[in-house]
Scaffold this active site. Structure first.
Site, short mmCIF file in Angstrom:
data_model
loop_
_atom_site.label_atom_id
_atom_site.label_comp_id
_atom_site.label_asym_id
_atom_site.label_seq_id
_atom_site.Cartn_x
_atom_site.Cartn_y
_atom_site.Cartn_z
N SER A 159 56.56 -68.09 15.19
CA SER A 159 55.48 -68.63 14.36
C SER A 159 54.38 -67.60 14.09
O SER A 159 53.43 -67.90 13.36
CB SER A 159 54.85 -69.85 15.04
OG SER A 159 54.29 -69.49 16.30
N TYR A 160 54.48 -66.40 14.67
CA TYR A 160 53.44 -65.40 14.47
C TYR A 160 53.53 -64.81 13.07
O TYR A 160 54.57 -64.28 12.66
CB TYR A 160 53.55 -64.28 15.50
CG TYR A 160 53.05 -64.65 16.88
CD1 TYR A 160 52.49 -65.90 17.14
CD2 TYR A 160 53.12 -63.74 17.94
CE1 TYR A 160 52.03 -66.23 18.40
CE2 TYR A 160 52.66 -64.06 19.21
CZ TYR A 160 52.12 -65.31 19.43
OH TYR A 160 51.67 -65.63 20.69
N GLY A 161 52.43 -64.89 12.35
CA GLY A 161 52.36 -64.45 10.97
C GLY A 161 51.79 -65.58 10.13
O GLY A 161 51.91 -66.76 10.49
N LYS A 207 58.74 -66.59 21.62
CA LYS A 207 58.48 -68.01 21.83
C LYS A 207 58.93 -68.77 20.59
O LYS A 207 58.59 -68.41 19.46
CB LYS A 207 56.99 -68.26 22.08
CG LYS A 207 56.46 -67.51 23.31
CD LYS A 207 55.01 -67.85 23.61
CE LYS A 207 54.05 -67.31 22.56
NZ LYS A 207 54.01 -65.81 22.54
N GLY A 239 56.85 -64.72 10.91
CA GLY A 239 57.91 -63.92 11.54
C GLY A 239 57.66 -62.43 11.46
O GLY A 239 58.48 -61.63 11.93
#
Length: 373
Positions: free
Chosen positions: A100-102, A140, A108
Site C-alpha cells: 500500500s506504500y505510494g 506488509k 506500490g
C-alpha cells in the site's frame, strides 16, 4: 657495435622501468586492498528474528512514493538510491515496505524502487565480492475489504514479488489486524499467510499493529509457520503502551520491529510551536509538543553528553530495548546519521532516565487506528 650497445642499454632501462612499475602496482594493491576489505566489512550486527538472522537496524520505506505525508516525487529517486547504498554498505539488509506504500498512481512504488535499487547496487559493485548479506525485503500486505479469501492474500504476495522482480520475500507480514471490525476476514487472511509460506513465497511471516492478545491468537493459529517479527509503533513517545510487547515477544521468540522510532520526526528535537512541520504533521505536533517538553529536554541533554544528535539517541534507545528500529532514510545525510546511531551504546542510567521521562509524558503519541490489544 655502438648501436648494439645502445639497444642493450635501452633493453636494460626498459626492464628496470617495468620492474619499477610492477613494484609500484604491488604497493598500491597492498594499500588499496585492505582499505577495500575494510569498507566491505559491515558495521551493523545481526540479530535473530524467529528462524532468520536480520540486521539489527532496518530501513523503512514508507516515504518512497508518499506524496501526501512526505512530499515524494520521482526526482528524489537518485538521492534515495544513494541513501540506499550508504545503509547497504554498512550492512543493513532488512528493508520494510508494503503493497500500500505510494500515493494513488504511485501505489506500490516503494516495492518497485527496492527491487530496482538492489539490482543496481549489485551491478555497480560486481567487481567486488558480493554483499556479506543479501537484501531482505519484509513487505506488509494490506487487508483491504476486497481481500476476503486466503487466495486473495496469496495473489497479493505474488503481485508484490512481481513489483520487486524477486522470487521470495524474507518476511511476509499482515499490515494490520481486522479483529476490531471484521474478525472473519482476519481468519481468512491468516490462512492466506500460511499458504504464502507453504508455497515458498517467503522465508517467514510477521505481523504489524498487533497487540499481545491478538499476537498470541495468530501464533496459535499459525502453528508450524515461523512467525519472525511483530511490528509496532515503538518510540520514546509510544513507550507507555509499546513496552508491553517486549515480554510476550521474548517469550514467543519473536523480534519486535520498531516503526516510527523518531515519532514522525518529533524526536529529532528540530520542532517547536513556532517551527512546525507542514500539514498533516503540523496539527499533531502542536498537540504533542507541550507535554513532551520534559522528555525532549532530557533527550537533548543525553545527546550533548554523548556528543550525538537527539535522533541518534532515540534510535540507540530503541536498539537498547532489543527492538530492530526501521527509521526512514530519504537523504544521504540521514542515512549516515542513522548508521552512526548504531556505533555506540547508551549506558543503563541514560536508558533508565529516558524511560522515566517517556513514562511521564501526559499526552503520548496516538496509537495507529488499526492497533489491536
Amino acid at each position: 657495435m655502438m648501436r648494439f650497445d645502445d639497444n642493450k642499454r635501452r633493453g636494460h632501462a626498459l626492464k628496470h622501468s617495468i620492474k619499477a612499475h610492477c613494484t609500484m602496482i604491488l604497493l598500491l594493491c597492498l594499500c588499496v586492498v585492505p582499505t577495500a576489505v575494510a569498507i566491505l566489512q559491515p558495521s551493523i550486527r545481526t540479530v535473530t528474528a524467529g528462524p532468520l538472522q536480520i540486521s539489527s537496524l532496518g530501513c523503512g520505506t514508507w516515504s518512497w512514493g508518499n506524496r501526501f505525508l512526505w512530499g515524494y516525487n520521482p526526482d528524489q529517486d537518485e538521492e534515495l538510491y544513494q541513501s540506499y547504498k550508504v545503509v547497504r554498505d554498512a550492512g543493513v539488509s532488512l528493508f520494510d515496505t508494503a503493497d500500500s506504500y505510494g500515493t494513488l498512481d504511485l501505489n506500490g512504488r516503494s516495492e518497485i524502487l527496492l527491487g530496482e535499487f538492489e539490482r543496481r547496487y549489485l551491478k555497480e559493485r560486481s567487481w567486488l565480492a558480493p554483499p556479506s548479506r543479501p537484501q531482505q525485503v519484509a513487505t506488509k500486505l494490506a487487508p483491504y475489504p476486497w481481500r476476503i479469501t486466503a487466495q486473495s492474500f496469496v495473489n497479493a504476495a505474488e503481485a508484490s514479488l512481481g513489483r520487486l522482480q524477486q522470487d521470495r520475500l524474507a518476511i511476509c507480514q499482515v499490515h494490520w489486524s481486522t479483529a476490531n471490525y471484521q474478525p472473519l476476514q482476519e481468519r481468512a487472511l491468516w490462512d492466506g499467510l500460511r499458504q504464502i509460506y507453504e508455497k515458498d513465497l517467503c522465508h517467514a511471516v510477521g505481523v504489524s499493529n498487533y497487540g499481545p492478545r491478538q499476537l498470541q491468537k495468530i501464533v496459535n493459529a499459525l502453528e508450524g509457520v515461523p512467525l519472525a517479527t511483530a511490528q509496532i509503533q515503538y518510540s520514546l513517545l509510544t513507550y507507555q503502551t509499546a513496552r508491553y510487547m517486549n515480554g510476550i515477544c521474548d517469550e514467543l521468540g519473536i523480534r519486535v520491529i520498531a516503526y516510527s522510532p523518531l515519532c514522525l520526526g518529533l524526536l529529532t528535537c528540530r520542532y517547536n510551536l513556532d517551527n512546525l512541520p507542514p500539514f498533516p504533521r503540523q496539527q499533531l505536533f502542536r498537540e504533542l509538543l507541550p507535554s513532551a517538553q520534559g522528555l525532549l529536554s532530557t533527550l537533548e541533554a543525553v545527546a550533548d553528553e554523548y556528543q550525538k544528535t537527539p535522533a541518534q539517541i532515540a534510535i540507540n534507545w530503541a536498539l537498547c530495548k532489543g527492538t530492530v528500529p526501521i527509521p526512514g532514510c530519504r537523504t544521504v545525510s540521514q542515512a549516515k546519521s542513522t548508521i552512526e546511531a548504531t556505533q555506540f551504546r547508551l549506558k543503563q542510567d541514560a536508558v533508565e532516565e529516558l524511560d522515566r521521562m517517556a513514562l511521564s509524558v501526559k499526552k503520548p503519541m496516538v496509537q495507529n487506528v488499526f492497533q489491536t490489544q
